[in-house]
Scaffold this motif. Structure first.
Motif, short mmCIF file in Angstrom:
data_model
loop_
_atom_site.label_atom_id
_atom_site.label_comp_id
_atom_site.label_asym_id
_atom_site.label_seq_id
_atom_site.Cartn_x
_atom_site.Cartn_y
_atom_site.Cartn_z
N THR A 1 0.70 -3.47 0.21
CA THR A 1 0.08 -2.15 0.01
C THR A 1 -1.03 -2.24 -1.04
OG1 THR A 1 1.75 -1.42 -1.59
CG2 THR A 1 2.11 -0.83 0.71
N GLN A 2 -0.83 -3.08 -2.07
CA GLN A 2 -1.88 -3.28 -3.06
C GLN A 2 -3.10 -3.95 -2.42
OE1 GLN A 2 -1.69 -2.03 -6.36
NE2 GLN A 2 -0.09 -1.04 -5.18
N HIS B 1 -4.05 4.38 2.14
CA HIS B 1 -4.42 5.20 0.99
C HIS B 1 -5.22 4.33 0.04
CE1 HIS B 1 -1.51 8.14 2.37
NE2 HIS B 1 -0.65 7.15 2.50
N ARG B 2 -6.02 4.97 -0.79
CA ARG B 2 -6.72 4.25 -1.85
C ARG B 2 -6.94 5.23 -2.99
NH1 ARG B 2 -11.41 6.28 -2.34
NH2 ARG B 2 -12.48 7.18 -0.59
N GLU C 1 -4.98 -1.35 -0.40
CA GLU C 1 -5.79 -0.47 -1.24
C GLU C 1 -7.05 -1.18 -1.72
OE1 GLU C 1 -3.70 1.42 -4.46
OE2 GLU C 1 -2.17 2.23 -3.12
N HIS D 1 -0.50 1.22 5.28
CA HIS D 1 -0.88 1.85 4.02
C HIS D 1 -2.39 2.01 4.01
CE1 HIS D 1 -0.20 2.93 -0.20
NE2 HIS D 1 -1.33 2.30 -0.44
#
Length: 131
Positions: free
Chosen positions: A20-21, A91-92, A24, A89
């Protein structure tokens, strides 16, 4: 450059967090490159000579290629997440980004090509040892 120690992932949860990192990071970089591309001047009415227009067109080709690479990186991270049963994922963080992944004091921001984000961003995507 010194060799980095191998990354040891001990659990699925840690792998999900790392992916997920990565998602982003790739999403943020992709947005920076897209913003740079769409802020390029494109006409003589914007004050560019024919020679400058040719250079800008060449820059745009490179920026588009790098943007596609960032999109691919995001897709790979997303595919890995779904392969291990996690949700994609996409999102950011909002800009400006203060992140532990960049050097101390770094701030990612919307500033257009003229202010140099591509020069800064190119170091994010450069191969190790590239100067």
């Amino acid at each position: 450059m010194a060799d980095e120690p191998p990354l040891r992932v001990e659990s699925r949860e840690e792998l999900v967090w790392l992916l997920t990192q990565a998602s982003e990071l790739e999403h943020g970089l992709m947005c920076e490159y897209l913003f740079a591309q769409f802020t390029l001047k494109r006409t003589q009415q914007e004050g560019l000579s024919d020679e400058q227009l040719a250079k800008v067109a060449a820059w745009e080709t490179v920026i588009v290629d790098v943007t596609k690479q960032e999109m691919l990186h995001l897709a790979l991270a997303t595919n890995l997440l779904t392969a291990i049963g996690a949700a994609p994922h996409l999102h950011r963080p909002n800009f400006p980004i203060l992140s532990r992944w960049y050097h101390p004091g770094f701030r990612s921001r919307w500033s257009g090509l003229a202010s140099g984000p591509c020069a800064t961003s190119s170091t994010w995507s450069a191969p190790r040892g590239w100067t």
